[in-house]
Design a protein around this motif. Structure first.
Motif, PDB file in Angstrom:
ATOM      1  N   TYR A  77      70.323  48.570 -37.175  1.00 19.63           N
ATOM      2  CA  TYR A  77      71.076  48.980 -35.988  1.00 19.63           C
ATOM      3  C   TYR A  77      72.311  48.090 -36.004  1.00 19.63           C
ATOM      4  CZ  TYR A  77      71.437  50.221 -30.949  1.00 19.63           C
ATOM      5  OH  TYR A  77      71.818  50.701 -29.718  1.00 19.63           O
ATOM      6  N   SER A  79      75.589  47.850 -34.700  1.00 19.58           N
ATOM      7  CA  SER A  79      76.736  47.719 -33.806  1.00 19.58           C
ATOM      8  C   SER A  79      76.524  46.639 -32.754  1.00 19.58           C
ATOM      9  CB  SER A  79      77.000  49.063 -33.108  1.00 19.58           C
ATOM     10  OG  SER A  79      77.899  48.914 -32.032  1.00 19.58           O
ATOM     11  N   GLU A  82      76.804  48.486 -29.266  1.00 16.38           N
ATOM     12  CA  GLU A  82      75.601  49.245 -28.958  1.00 16.38           C
ATOM     13  C   GLU A  82      74.418  48.332 -28.697  1.00 16.38           C
ATOM     14  OE1 GLU A  82      75.024  52.025 -32.115  1.00 16.38           O
ATOM     15  OE2 GLU A  82      76.666  53.327 -31.480  1.00 16.38           O
ATOM     16  N   SER A  83      74.372  47.181 -29.356  1.00 11.98           N
ATOM     17  CA  SER A  83      73.259  46.255 -29.124  1.00 11.98           C
ATOM     18  C   SER A  83      73.299  45.673 -27.717  1.00 11.98           C
ATOM     19  CB  SER A  83      73.272  45.118 -30.157  1.00 11.98           C
ATOM     20  OG  SER A  83      74.224  44.109 -29.853  1.00 11.98           O
ATOM     21  N   ALA A  85      74.436  47.347 -25.147  1.00  9.30           N
ATOM     22  CA  ALA A  85      74.017  48.453 -24.281  1.00  9.30           C
ATOM     23  C   ALA A  85      72.534  48.758 -24.418  1.00  9.30           C
ATOM     24  CB  ALA A  85      74.842  49.703 -24.603  1.00  9.30           C
ATOM     25  N   GLU A  86      71.981  48.604 -25.643  1.00  8.38           N
ATOM     26  CA  GLU A  86      70.585  48.961 -25.911  1.00  8.38           C
ATOM     27  C   GLU A  86      69.888  47.824 -26.665  1.00  8.38           C
ATOM     28  OE1 GLU A  86      68.985  51.506 -24.871  1.00  8.38           O
ATOM     29  OE2 GLU A  86      70.602  52.763 -24.087  1.00  8.38           O
ATOM     30  N   ASN A  90      67.848  47.766 -30.471  1.00  3.73           N
ATOM     31  CA  ASN A  90      68.360  46.861 -31.492  1.00  3.73           C
ATOM     32  C   ASN A  90      67.247  45.939 -32.005  1.00  3.73           C
ATOM     33  OD1 ASN A  90      70.862  45.326 -32.757  1.00  3.73           O
ATOM     34  ND2 ASN A  90      69.568  43.777 -31.790  1.00  3.73           N
ATOM     35  N   LYS A 181      81.612  53.396 -36.521  1.00  4.88           N
ATOM     36  CA  LYS A 181      82.255  53.219 -35.222  1.00  4.88           C
ATOM     37  C   LYS A 181      83.103  51.953 -35.142  1.00  4.88           C
ATOM     38  CE  LYS A 181      78.713  55.817 -32.717  1.00  4.88           C
ATOM     39  NZ  LYS A 181      77.737  55.804 -31.608  1.00  4.88           N
TER      40      LYS A 181
END
Length: 309
Positions: A77, A79, A82-83, A85-86, A90, A181
């Motif tokens: 995973y 990013s 993104e980590s 956010a989630e 992650n 991204k």
């Protein structure tokens, strides 16, 4: 020749690495859940055995490790944003997944593992240039997950006598990155679409950018060195480049030097400055980057121009 299991082999780095491994005489089996990677990214689909499975599926990973001499573990995973956010997802992929890959390798009798780690996100806001002796202080769940992965790599190497090499990647530029991204892809897509390039923060944040072919040569060197126990190396360019400078290079190679650049709020979890020395990798692996950031950006832009919009 080694029989290699390449996790995440249908992604950006994996699809660049697979043909290089094959050219060196290695037999490559790929394990990828195809959530972001694509078999179409591979240079020759028929040249590889592709297993569609998640690294958290322990039985699938054990089966994929069967008959292998080595594992190159790229699946992750990947990013920082993104980590943040989630963080749970992650952790699940990067920590639990890495543990299951290591444990599957152990159970299958695979003695050699190369682990894709990270430099800036793992080290955090240390004064650059950093090296393998820098104290890790990650400021994002992504950085923490890679530090945890390195911890398990070290533990498995020492507890089970395995050869495990962690390679701390710089920010990677190159072909087969349309789906990524990161900043380079975002900047080039903005130019192609006629949108302003958007920078988060004032543009003074710095990164270490490395062309994907240089990175892959470093991965191959780490695999073939098969150093005993646990070892960690930075694969980097040694050059500090600001995000603003990166955007300006993107505009120049894209033929639009006056393309608009706008700024937005800085995003949490991203380090202020980062670049690393690669002295240890040069000494022990013979690693050295050969492509400048300007050439890397130009080659990536040329590749992107060939892709369907």
């Amino acid at each position: 020749m080694a029989r290699v299991l390449l996790t995440g082999g249908c992604g950006f780095i994996g699809a660049n690495l697979a043909p290089m491994l094959r050219a060196r005489g290695h037999e490559v089996r790929i394990l990828d859940n195809l959530s972001r990677g694509r078999v179409e990214f591979l240079d020759d689909r028929a040249a590889y055995e592709v297993v569609q499975a998640d690294i958290r599926d322990e039985s699938a990973v054990i089966a994929a490790c069967d008959g292998r001499d080595a594992v190159v573990h790229l699946a992750a995973y990947g990013s920082v944003v993104e980590s943040v956010a989630e963080p749970s997802e992650n952790f699940s992929i990067n920590v639990e997944g890495t543990f299951k890959v290591l444990n599957a390798a152990r159970q299958a009798g695979v003695q050699r593992v190369v682990f894709a780690s990270t430099g800036g996100a793992l080290i955090g806001n240390a004064t650059p240039p950093v090296n393998e002796g820098a104290l890790p202080r990650p400021i994002s769940p992504y950085g923490a997950s890679k530090l945890a992965g390195e911890g398990y790599c070290c533990a498995f190497a020492e507890a089970y006598g395995m050869s495990v090499t962690a390679l701390r990647f710089a920010n990677v530029i190159g072909p087969i990155s349309w789906h990524k991204k990161g900043a380079v892809t975002a900047f080039f897509k903005a130019i192609m679409n006629g949108d302003p390039i958007r920078i988060y923060g004032d543009g003074s944040a710095t990164r270490d950018f490395l062309y994907v072919e240089d990175l892959c040569r470093g991965i191959v060197a780490g695999l073939e060195a098969a150093l005993p126990r646990f070892n960690v190396f930075h694969l980097a360019s040694g050059r500090e480049t600001s995000v603003r400078e990166l955007a300006e290079i993107a505009c120049r190679v894209g033929g639009r030097p006056e393309h608009p650049i706008v700024h937005d709020l800085k995003r949490p979890g991203e380090v202020e400055r980062n670049f690393a020395t690669y002295d240890l990798a040069r000494e022990q692996l013979g690693f050295g980057p050969s492509v400048s950031i300007e050439d890397a950006m130009a080659r990536t832009w040329a590749w992107m121009q060939e892709q369907p919009r």
